[in-house]
Design a protein around this motif. Structure first.
Motif, short mmCIF file in Angstrom:
data_model
loop_
_atom_site.label_atom_id
_atom_site.label_comp_id
_atom_site.label_asym_id
_atom_site.label_seq_id
_atom_site.Cartn_x
_atom_site.Cartn_y
_atom_site.Cartn_z
N ALA A 60 -1.75 -11.76 20.44
CA ALA A 60 -0.49 -12.23 19.85
C ALA A 60 -0.64 -12.62 18.38
O ALA A 60 0.29 -12.48 17.60
CB ALA A 60 0.03 -13.41 20.66
N HIS A 61 -1.81 -13.15 18.02
CA HIS A 61 -2.01 -13.57 16.64
C HIS A 61 -2.36 -12.41 15.71
O HIS A 61 -2.53 -12.60 14.50
CB HIS A 61 -3.08 -14.66 16.56
N GLY A 62 -2.53 -11.24 16.28
CA GLY A 62 -2.92 -10.09 15.47
C GLY A 62 -1.84 -9.03 15.34
O GLY A 62 -2.12 -7.89 14.98
N MET A 63 -0.59 -9.41 15.66
CA MET A 63 0.50 -8.45 15.63
C MET A 63 1.05 -8.27 14.21
O MET A 63 1.99 -8.96 13.81
CB MET A 63 1.64 -8.91 16.56
N ALA A 64 0.45 -7.35 13.50
CA ALA A 64 0.88 -7.17 12.10
C ALA A 64 2.35 -6.77 12.02
O ALA A 64 3.02 -7.00 11.01
CB ALA A 64 0.01 -6.11 11.44
N GLY A 65 2.86 -6.17 13.11
CA GLY A 65 4.24 -5.74 13.10
C GLY A 65 5.24 -6.84 13.46
O GLY A 65 6.44 -6.65 13.37
N ARG A 68 6.37 -13.04 12.84
CA ARG A 68 6.00 -14.44 13.15
C ARG A 68 4.50 -14.60 13.32
O ARG A 68 3.98 -15.71 13.40
CB ARG A 68 6.67 -14.87 14.46
N SER A 69 3.77 -13.50 13.44
CA SER A 69 2.36 -13.56 13.78
C SER A 69 1.49 -13.86 12.56
O SER A 69 1.79 -13.41 11.45
CB SER A 69 1.94 -12.22 14.40
N PRO A 70 0.41 -14.59 12.74
CA PRO A 70 -0.49 -14.85 11.61
C PRO A 70 -0.89 -13.56 10.89
O PRO A 70 -0.97 -13.54 9.66
CB PRO A 70 -1.71 -15.51 12.27
N ALA A 71 -1.10 -12.49 11.65
CA ALA A 71 -1.55 -11.23 11.04
C ALA A 71 -0.53 -10.69 10.03
O ALA A 71 -0.90 -10.00 9.09
CB ALA A 71 -1.81 -10.18 12.12
N ALA A 72 0.75 -11.01 10.28
CA ALA A 72 1.77 -10.52 9.37
C ALA A 72 2.00 -11.50 8.21
O ALA A 72 2.68 -11.19 7.25
CB ALA A 72 3.08 -10.30 10.12
N GLY A 73 1.40 -12.69 8.34
CA GLY A 73 1.60 -13.70 7.31
C GLY A 73 0.35 -13.92 6.50
O GLY A 73 -0.18 -13.00 5.88
#
Ligand code: HEC
Ligand code: HEC
Ligand code: HEC
Ligand code: HEC
Ligand code: HEC
Ligand code: HEC
Ligand code: HEC
Ligand code: HEC
Ligand code: HEC
Ligand code: HEC
Length: 306
Positions: A60-65, A68-73
């Motif tokens: 869940a924290h790696g959802m670049a798409g 809301r995910s850290p990966a996208a932020g």
């Protein structure tokens, strides 16, 4: 952390590939916190290797798409806060939020790093929950750097909970128990770890409502109700495990005699003039005759014998 322990830990971590580049000397220094954001993940993974980085930004924290995910932020800095100065000189600065891995950090500060994103859903109850009031933080339970968070694994969860709630550990192995070791029943079937509606963080407003989730047949309504059953299943059962049959808090007849000590047919052994085994106290004792202790729908069931 003592010097030697820290050094050993750093060494052990380096073997697992989880450690930051070895730099044992610097571990104990109290460094000032970084105040400027770097460029998230890229500025961190140059030193913190893929194994470590990968686990935190997987799932869940790696959802670049997902915006809301850290990966996208801000990537790592979504949780660890500003880290530019640390990335530039790791011996002079630390990241803003170390989650206690460097020096003890208040539970409130650690919680805040998570509730920045997790302020809704079940976590909205966290403030003022028994756990929050006892300074238990999100990462005392969750392991976001591990491939599988132990809290989300129904068969691993109970073990993690009784790590703190030690007095309940033995219950899981008692003669009569809920099938928790098998992962069929989890602590969170009855408790809301982020705070619940009921007392003792129960998922429902009362003990009974919690039990009816699975034991619906005990709800009734019955033509003849047994008062304590309607009041609180906990008067006779210990949901965490028991050495008696059926999770009972005491063996019959003692169970019943906690409340019924002056029935018209005394339940003591001495009630039988021949001192022969009294069927009120042997076998299933009171339940030899009173079989419907949870309530009866029989027209003549007022004494729960059918
Ligand atoms: C130039 C290499 C380097 C970069 C880039 C780097 N780190 Fe570190 N980091 C280290 C080292 C070395 C340590 C261990 C420092 C110590 O033990 O004193 C460390 C320790 C940490 C710790 C543990 C807490 C602490 O201070 O001991 C965290 C958390 C951390 N880094 C996060 C990050 C994040 C987030 C980034 C990106 C913003 C980042 N690091 C970038 C080298 C680096
Ligand atoms: C979802 C929040 C979150 C994200 C994203 C995150 N971390 Fe962490 N990190 C934590 C927590 C919480 C801890 C404290 C250890 C724990 O509870 O498992 C931690 C601990 C660390 C540590 C200390 C060593 C350790 O394992 O205890 C380092 C180094 C670190 N993180 C680096 C990173 C790097 C590099 C990234 C990005 C690739 C990153 N973190 C992304 C939450 C996060
Ligand atoms: C930048 C925002 C952000 C931060 C900060 C953050 N998370 Fe998350 N987290 C998310 C999102 C988005 C999801 C996916 C939620 C969803 O799908 O509804 C998630 C999911 C989770 C999940 C469920 C994982 C799964 O696989 O279903 C856990 C557990 C979790 N976060 C714990 C934490 C903890 C603990 C912290 C603090 C150390 C933290 N998070 C910090 C955004 C964040
Ligand atoms: C006492 C241990 C504990 C603490 C403290 C805790 N959690 Fe959880 N969390 C769990 C368990 C257990 C689950 C699995 C839920 C289930 O089985 O119903 C979970 C599930 C989650 C989930 C995913 C499913 C959901 O309910 O949305 C997220 C996100 C999450 N926790 C975030 C957090 C955050 C953020 C904090 C701190 C504010 C936190 N948790 C504090 C134990 C804990
Ligand atoms: C880091 C230690 C820790 C972990 C892990 C932990 N707890 Fe707790 N829990 C506490 C503390 C401290 C309290 C405060 C009351 C106390 O001391 O029992 C508490 C309180 C509670 C209460 C309320 C008790 C009451 O008397 O009102 C329940 C229920 C509970 N925890 C269930 C759980 C469950 C379920 C889990 C696993 C999902 C869990 N806890 C994991 C430390 C922990
Ligand atoms: C089948 C439901 C159920 C399950 C499963 C369950 N509990 Fe409970 N728990 C309860 C009830 C009901 C109470 C309240 C007892 C009372 O008020 O008489 C309680 C009370 C507690 C308390 C408060 C203090 C105490 O000892 O009574 C803690 C702490 C606790 N539970 C932790 C846990 C943990 C940790 C697990 C998992 C290992 C767990 N519970 C599994 C139903 C359950
Ligand atoms: C998540 C579902 C669930 C909840 C909630 C639940 N139980 Fe159970 N209960 C079970 C399962 C599953 C069994 C095992 C049934 C079996 O082995 O046939 C069980 C068995 C029992 C037994 C019989 C144990 C034995 O040794 O024969 C009792 C008594 C019991 N539960 C009482 C309670 C009480 C009291 C509560 C509320 C505090 C409760 N249960 C809440 C699922 C649940
Ligand atoms: C007055 C004491 C008492 C109360 C209160 C009580 N029980 Fe029981 N329960 C018993 C006894 C005694 C047995 C064992 C029956 C036997 O020996 O045949 C039992 C057995 C059970 C069983 C396993 C056998 C079966 O009948 O399925 C479950 C499940 C159960 N109770 C659930 C509950 C629930 C849920 C509540 C609350 C609604 C509750 N009990 C309240 C005394 C009680
Ligand atoms: C927590 C207290 C409590 C426990 C334990 C308890 N009872 Fe009761 N019982 C009551 C109350 C209160 C009533 C209703 C008031 C009354 O008539 O005495 C009642 C009523 C009864 C009645 C009907 C009385 C009548 O006059 O119609 C029978 C029979 C009975 N219980 C049998 C049992 C048996 C058998 C057990 C053990 C399995 C048991 N009880 C355990 C509190 C309890
Ligand atoms: C051999 C069968 C039998 C056994 C064993 C038995 N009972 Fe009874 N019990 C009865 C019968 C029959 C009645 C109805 C008597 C009447 O209506 O006059 C009754 C009535 C009751 C009543 C309601 C009337 C009163 O006297 O208050 C209670 C309470 C009660 N029993 C409790 C118990 C308890 C507690 C035990 C275990 C110590 C027990 N019984 C064991 C047959 C039995």
């Amino acid at each position: 952390m003592k010097h030697s322990t820290a050094a050993i830990l750093a060494f052990a971590l380096s073997l697992t590939g989880l450690a930051p580049p070895a730099c044992a000397d610097a571990v104990h220094e109290e460094l000032p916190a970084s105040t400027t954001y770097g460029d998230g993940t890229a500025s961190c993974t140059t030193c913190h290797d893929d194994v470590h980085a990968g686990a935190a930004l997987r799932g869940a924290h790696g959802m670049a798409g997902d915006a809301r995910s850290p990966a996208a932020g801000r990537g790592c800095e979504s949780c660890h806060g500003p880290g530019a100065e640390h990335a530039a000189d790791e011996h002079a600065f630390r990241v803003a939020q170390t989650f206690g891995s460097r020096e003890p950090e208040t539970a409130a500060a650690r919680v805040e790093a998570c509730t920045a994103c997790h302020a809704s859903g079940a976590q909205r109850h966290f403030q003022a929950s028994e756990h929050q009031l006892a300074d238990v933080a999100c990462n005392d339970c969750h392991r976001v750097h591990e491939p599988r968070d132990r809290m989300l694994d129904r068969s691993a969860q109970a073990e993690a909970c009784v790590g703190c709630h030690r007095e309940l550990r033995s219950g899981m192995n008692k003669y009569s128990r809920h099938p928790m070791r098998e992962g069929k029943v989890a602590c969170t079937d009855c408790h809301a770890p982020h705070g619940g509606r009921g007392p003792q963080m129960l998922v429902e407003a009362t003990v009974n409502e919690t039990c009816y989730r699975c034991h619906a047949e005990k709800r009734g309504p019955f033509l003849f109700e047994h008062e304590p059953v309607q009041d609180d299943c906990g008067q006779c059962h210990d949901p965490h495990g028991s050495v008696n049959d059926s999770l009972l808090v005491a063996r019959s007849p003692f169970l019943c005699q906690q409340c019924h000590n002056d029935t018209r047919h005394p339940g003591t052994v001495y009630a039988n003039p021949n001192f022969a085994a009294n069927n009120r106290v042997v076998g299933k004792a009171c339940q030899n005759c009173h079989t419907a202790v949870h309530g009866s729908n029989h027209p003549a069931g007022q004494t729960f014998r059918r």
